[in-house]
Design a protein around this motif. Structure first.
Motif, short mmCIF file in Angstrom:
data_model
loop_
_atom_site.label_atom_id
_atom_site.label_comp_id
_atom_site.label_asym_id
_atom_site.label_seq_id
_atom_site.Cartn_x
_atom_site.Cartn_y
_atom_site.Cartn_z
N GLU A 55 27.57 13.34 74.25
CA GLU A 55 27.82 13.24 75.70
C GLU A 55 27.52 11.84 76.21
O GLU A 55 26.67 11.14 75.63
CB GLU A 55 26.91 14.24 76.43
CG GLU A 55 27.64 15.46 76.95
CD GLU A 55 26.75 16.26 77.87
OE1 GLU A 55 26.80 16.02 79.08
OE2 GLU A 55 25.99 17.10 77.35
N LEU A 56 28.16 11.47 77.30
CA LEU A 56 27.93 10.16 77.89
C LEU A 56 26.45 9.94 78.18
O LEU A 56 25.77 10.84 78.65
CB LEU A 56 28.74 10.04 79.19
CG LEU A 56 28.88 8.64 79.79
CD1 LEU A 56 29.59 7.70 78.82
CD2 LEU A 56 29.64 8.69 81.10
N PHE A 57 25.98 8.77 77.88
CA PHE A 57 24.61 8.23 77.99
C PHE A 57 23.50 9.00 77.27
O PHE A 57 22.32 8.79 77.54
CB PHE A 57 24.23 7.80 79.41
CG PHE A 57 24.24 8.82 80.52
CD1 PHE A 57 25.32 8.92 81.37
CD2 PHE A 57 23.14 9.64 80.74
CE1 PHE A 57 25.32 9.83 82.41
CE2 PHE A 57 23.12 10.55 81.78
CZ PHE A 57 24.22 10.65 82.61
N VAL A 58 23.89 9.83 76.29
CA VAL A 58 22.90 10.40 75.39
C VAL A 58 22.44 9.32 74.41
O VAL A 58 23.24 8.51 73.95
CB VAL A 58 23.51 11.59 74.60
CG1 VAL A 58 22.75 11.86 73.30
CG2 VAL A 58 23.54 12.84 75.45
N GLU A 59 21.13 9.30 74.11
CA GLU A 59 20.64 8.48 72.99
C GLU A 59 20.46 9.40 71.80
O GLU A 59 19.82 10.45 71.93
CB GLU A 59 19.31 7.83 73.35
CG GLU A 59 19.47 6.68 74.31
CD GLU A 59 18.18 5.88 74.50
OE1 GLU A 59 17.54 5.53 73.49
OE2 GLU A 59 17.84 5.62 75.65
N ALA A 60 21.02 9.01 70.67
CA ALA A 60 21.00 9.91 69.51
C ALA A 60 20.92 9.14 68.21
O ALA A 60 21.22 7.94 68.15
CB ALA A 60 22.24 10.79 69.52
#
Ligand SMILES: [Zn+2]
Length: 249
Positions: A55-60
């Motif tokens: 998803e947009l702006f998830v850090e992973a």
């Protein structure tokens, strides 16, 4: 022929482009500060694990296997979903505006270790901002910090043309502040207050911690966002739709 191994990347998701019915091309910023694009198969399927991780702006942390063209994201783990930035439309718009600037300021095969930490911190600031004014300040600060780092630092404490120490106008195209006499023949040199010039300098020089704690009124915050928007759109030569949406809210 030996298969190339999958590579694990720590990323922030900057954008998603529909590829097929359920697949998506994900644009990311790696922790090394490079732009990375890869395919998330089933990344559009509602409720899928991969959809949540991309998803947009998830850090992973994502595992990317080499494909014939783009790599394929095979598995991943969320480090920080920035969930508190998803609670209202203004925070989502602010975080989206950050990702838009980030997409335009990172490049494939051109690592820059400045980029990932500052975006991660700015996204956190979108969660921490106590009001709309500080949300605007956070977005403006991110845009000006990154643009300044990449060579478009505005000259603010003296006239960009002659060096006169008390400039009264600001011209984005000229690269910063101008004195009255240098501004005379410049069409888009707008009047600017000393307060706004000092704030613009602070956006570049101060930490997000300090900026989030500094008192700021709505009008100043809006002018900062407006200036940062014009600065980024002009020097990146791009229309910044997410930033426009945030300004209009
Ligand atoms: Zn001048």
């Amino acid at each position: 022929m030996a298969r190339r191994p999958a590579v694990r990347h720590r990323v922030i998701v900057l954008g998603r482009t529909k590829l097929a019915e359920q697949d998506v091309i994900v644009t990311m910023l790696t922790s090394e500060g490079e732009q990375l694009r890869a395919v998330a198969k089933g990344g559009r399927k509602p409720g899928s694990r991969l959809a949540a991780r991309t998803e947009l702006f998830v850090e992973a942390d994502l595992l990317v296997s080499p494909g014939r063209g783009l790599g394929i994201i095979t598995e991943g783990q969320i480090i920080d979903a920035h969930a508190s930035a998803r609670t209202d439309v203004e925070r989502v718009a602010a975080a989206s505006a950050l990702c838009e600037v980030a997409r335009l300021t990172c490049y494939e095969d051109m690592p820059d270790t400045f980029l990932h930490p500052v975006l991660s911190r700015a996204l956190k600031a979108c969660e921490q901002a106590v009001d709309r004014a500080h949300l605007d300040v956070a977005v403006a600060a991110y845009a000006l910090k990154v643009l300044s780092h990449e060579g478009w630092r505005p000259v603010l404490n003296s006239c960009v043309a002659c060096g006169e120490p008390s400039p009264t106008r600001l011209c984005v195209r000229a690269g910063g502040a101008l004195c009255e006499s240098c501004a005379r023949d410049v069409e888009d040199a707008l009047p600017v207050s000393q307060n706004l010039l000092a704030w613009l300098e602070a956006l570049i020089g101060l930490t997000f911690d300090d900026l989030l704690a500094a008192p700021v009124d709505d009008q100043t915050a809006f002018e900062l966002l407006d200036t940062a928007h014009r600065w980024a759109a002009t020097h990146l030569d791009a229309r910044l739709r997410a930033m426009e949406f945030l300004r209009g809210l």
